[in-house]
Motif scaffolding. Structure first.
Motif, mmCIF file in Angstrom:
data_model
loop_
_atom_site.group_PDB
_atom_site.id
_atom_site.type_symbol
_atom_site.label_atom_id
_atom_site.label_comp_id
_atom_site.label_asym_id
_atom_site.label_seq_id
_atom_site.Cartn_x
_atom_site.Cartn_y
_atom_site.Cartn_z
ATOM 1 N N SER A 64 0.669 -1.238 -0.041
ATOM 2 C CA SER A 64 -0.081 -0.092 0.019
ATOM 3 C C SER A 64 0.919 1.301 -0.003
ATOM 4 N N VAL A 65 2.068 1.099 0.083
ATOM 5 C CA VAL A 65 2.795 2.222 0.211
ATOM 6 C C VAL A 65 4.111 2.252 -1.156
ATOM 7 N N GLN A 66 3.737 3.243 -1.793
ATOM 8 C CA GLN A 66 5.109 3.524 -2.988
ATOM 9 C C GLN A 66 5.687 4.710 -2.722
ATOM 10 N N ALA A 67 7.016 4.766 -2.616
ATOM 11 C CA ALA A 67 7.763 5.784 -2.201
ATOM 12 C C ALA A 67 9.047 5.983 -3.280
ATOM 13 N N PHE A 68 9.368 7.172 -3.557
ATOM 14 C CA PHE A 68 10.805 7.323 -4.118
ATOM 15 C C PHE A 68 11.815 7.876 -3.142
ATOM 16 N N VAL A 69 13.043 7.231 -3.190
ATOM 17 C CA VAL A 69 13.912 7.415 -2.211
ATOM 18 C C VAL A 69 15.186 7.767 -2.909
ATOM 19 N N MET A 88 21.170 -3.175 -3.432
ATOM 20 C CA MET A 88 19.938 -2.713 -4.051
ATOM 21 C C MET A 88 19.393 -3.942 -4.637
ATOM 22 N N ARG A 89 20.326 -4.888 -5.278
ATOM 23 C CA ARG A 89 19.726 -6.212 -5.780
ATOM 24 C C ARG A 89 18.907 -7.102 -4.843
ATOM 25 N N THR A 90 19.448 -7.014 -3.667
ATOM 26 C CA THR A 90 19.133 -8.124 -2.660
ATOM 27 C C THR A 90 17.755 -7.620 -1.991
ATOM 28 N N ARG A 91 17.160 -6.590 -2.311
ATOM 29 C CA ARG A 91 15.835 -5.978 -1.546
ATOM 30 C C ARG A 91 14.899 -6.025 -2.426
ATOM 31 N N ALA A 92 13.798 -6.776 -2.248
ATOM 32 C CA ALA A 92 12.645 -6.879 -3.276
ATOM 33 C C ALA A 92 11.866 -5.727 -3.275
ATOM 34 N N GLU A 93 11.952 -5.183 -2.216
ATOM 35 C CA GLU A 93 11.062 -4.125 -2.090
ATOM 36 C C GLU A 93 11.456 -2.881 -2.948
ATOM 37 N N ILE A 94 12.678 -2.848 -3.398
ATOM 38 C CA ILE A 94 13.281 -1.931 -4.315
ATOM 39 C C ILE A 94 13.165 -2.378 -5.798
ATOM 40 N N THR A 95 12.185 -1.725 -6.304
ATOM 41 C CA THR A 95 11.775 -2.400 -7.591
ATOM 42 C C THR A 95 12.632 -1.758 -8.877
ATOM 43 N N SER A 96 13.219 -0.371 -8.728
ATOM 44 C CA SER A 96 14.054 0.157 -9.664
ATOM 45 C C SER A 96 14.933 1.082 -8.924
ATOM 46 N N VAL A 97 16.049 1.248 -9.820
ATOM 47 C CA VAL A 97 17.247 2.109 -9.278
ATOM 48 C C VAL A 97 17.674 2.752 -10.398
ATOM 49 N N TRP A 98 17.979 4.096 -10.299
ATOM 50 C CA TRP A 98 18.484 4.774 -11.187
ATOM 51 C C TRP A 98 19.843 5.360 -10.657
ATOM 52 N N TYR A 106 21.546 8.137 -6.261
ATOM 53 C CA TYR A 106 20.598 7.271 -6.757
ATOM 54 C C TYR A 106 19.330 7.558 -6.477
ATOM 55 N N LEU A 107 18.473 7.203 -7.324
ATOM 56 C CA LEU A 107 16.868 7.159 -7.007
ATOM 57 C C LEU A 107 16.354 6.014 -7.111
ATOM 58 N N LEU A 108 15.433 5.464 -5.872
ATOM 59 C CA LEU A 108 14.925 4.243 -5.752
ATOM 60 C C LEU A 108 13.664 4.351 -5.764
ATOM 61 N N ARG A 109 12.958 3.555 -6.551
ATOM 62 C CA ARG A 109 11.352 3.299 -6.412
ATOM 63 C C ARG A 109 11.261 2.102 -5.443
ATOM 64 N N VAL A 110 10.276 2.245 -4.400
ATOM 65 C CA VAL A 110 10.197 1.119 -3.542
ATOM 66 C C VAL A 110 8.611 0.983 -3.421
ATOM 67 N N TRP A 111 8.199 -0.270 -2.838
ATOM 68 C CA TRP A 111 6.919 -0.645 -2.554
ATOM 69 C C TRP A 111 7.110 -1.538 -1.393
ATOM 70 N N CYS A 112 6.172 -0.877 -0.412
ATOM 71 C CA CYS A 112 6.260 -1.425 0.922
ATOM 72 C C CYS A 112 4.716 -1.804 1.345
ATOM 73 N N PRO A 113 4.499 -2.690 2.544
ATOM 74 C CA PRO A 113 3.128 -3.054 2.957
ATOM 75 C C PRO A 113 2.385 -1.885 3.680
ATOM 76 N N ASP A 114 3.354 -1.148 4.284
ATOM 77 C CA ASP A 114 2.967 -0.037 5.181
ATOM 78 C C ASP A 114 4.271 0.889 5.528
ATOM 79 N N LEU A 115 3.884 1.991 6.214
ATOM 80 C CA LEU A 115 4.868 3.025 6.741
ATOM 81 C C LEU A 115 5.871 2.428 7.338
#
Length: 153
Positions: A64-69, A88-98, A106-115
């Protein structure tokens, strides 16, 4: 590779429906199914088409939580970059890295279940990493435009 107008149309069709059959593609392109399939295979062989994926609903998966880090490294060098990339490659919640220009490295796109999970990722994983100097996160409130297909010209 020079793309013909038929190839461009084929790529647009496949970005909308990667499971389209050769029959469906042939009908849309005014080609026989075998001709449409050969064009698709040529685009795959030339690495224009890199693969096919299913789009999943994050909410149905409990995300339910998407964030850019944004992450700024303390020091820069091949070893630091390699170590951070490995994390970065070991963390499933990090779906994209630039990698970025500007203040953030770096800019990370992450998906988490909650805050709480996002907080743990930031504090226990990212900030705890020895090469990370600073982290800045932005939580997505809404996405008025879904991830779109690439423009094909």
């Amino acid at each position: 590779m020079n793309l013909e107008s038929t190839d461009i149309t084929l790529l647009s069709l496949l970005q909308k429906n990667g499971q389209a059959t050769a029959q469906e593609l042939g009908e849309a392109l005014n080609l026989s199914p075998s001709q449409a399939n050969r064009r698709r295979q040529r685009l795959e062989e030339n690495k224009i088409i890199l693969g096919y994926r299913a789009r999943l609903d994050p909410a149905q998966l409990g995300l339910s939580v998407q964030a850019f880090v944004q992450v700024q490294l303390a020091s820069h060098g091949p070893e630091q970059s390699t170590n951070f990339s490995r994390l970065m490659r070991t963390r499933a919640e990090i779906t994209s890295v630039w990698t970025m220009t500007g203040e953030a490295d770096y800019l990370l796109r992450v998906w988490c279940p909650d805050l709480a999970a996002l907080n743990r990722l930031i504090h226990d994983v990212l900030l705890a990493h020895p090469v990370v100097a600073r982290v800045h996160s932005q939580i997505v409130m809404d996405q008025p435009k879904e991830d779109a297909p690439l423009p094909v010209f």
